[in-house]
Motif scaffolding. Structure first.
Motif, PDB file in Angstrom:
ATOM      1  N   ARG A 163       4.286   4.836  -2.073  1.00  0.00           N
ATOM      2  CA  ARG A 163       4.209   3.632  -2.894  1.00  0.00           C
ATOM      3  C   ARG A 163       5.550   3.328  -3.570  1.00  0.00           C
ATOM      4  O   ARG A 163       5.913   2.164  -3.736  1.00  0.00           O
ATOM      5  N   THR A 167       0.853  -1.185   0.000  1.00  0.00           N
ATOM      6  CA  THR A 167       0.000   0.000   0.000  1.00  0.00           C
ATOM      7  C   THR A 167       0.889   1.236   0.000  1.00  0.00           C
ATOM      8  O   THR A 167       2.116   1.125  -0.040  1.00  0.00           O
ATOM      9  N   ASP A 168       0.284   2.398   0.101  1.00  0.00           N
ATOM     10  CA  ASP A 168       1.044   3.641   0.135  1.00  0.00           C
ATOM     11  C   ASP A 168       1.789   3.837   1.447  1.00  0.00           C
ATOM     12  O   ASP A 168       2.704   4.654   1.521  1.00  0.00           O
ATOM     13  N   GLN A 200       7.543  -0.155  -3.478  1.00  0.00           N
ATOM     14  CA  GLN A 200       7.955  -0.871  -4.686  1.00  0.00           C
ATOM     15  C   GLN A 200       9.450  -1.201  -4.654  1.00  0.00           C
ATOM     16  O   GLN A 200       9.875  -2.244  -5.153  1.00  0.00           O
TER      17      GLN A 200
END
Length: 104
Positions: free
Chosen positions: A80, A54-55, A84
């Motif tokens: 995010r 999630t963010d 990642q």
């Protein structure tokens, strides 16, 4: 038609290298909200079941089995993109372990 497909499938299987996952693949987990003040934690990536991104959080669920024996790890992130990056690091580590396993 089926026999042509079967022959092509068998030839492809014989000419390609077998894909095997490493039995043990350590990844050093960064500090997260459930790790404050604790020693370094290393996660065996071969037991990871799923990852939620999630963010604000990377949630890794691993080691599940009978009678609720699974565990989870939350790693707080600022955005995010940072999440990642962690996901890419996990993926790169797992690929490196698999390469090492095949070369041994």
């Amino acid at each position: 038609m089926r026999s042509v497909f079967l022959v092509a499938f068998l030839i492809a299987g014989l000419t390609s290298t077998a894909t095997e996952a490493a039995p043990f693949c350590l990844w050093r987990a960064p500090w997260g909200k459930d790790m404050a003040g604790k020693p370094d934690r290393w996660l065996n990536l071969t037991v990871v079941q799923y990852i939620d991104v999630t963010d604000t959080d990377v949630h890794i669920v691993f080691g599940g089995g009978n009678l609720g024996s699974g565990h989870d790890l939350h790693i707080q992130v600022k955005n995010r993109d940072e999440a990642q990056k962690i996901l890419k690091e996990l993926n790169d580590t797992a690929k490196a372990c698999d390469r090492d396993e095949r070369s041994s």
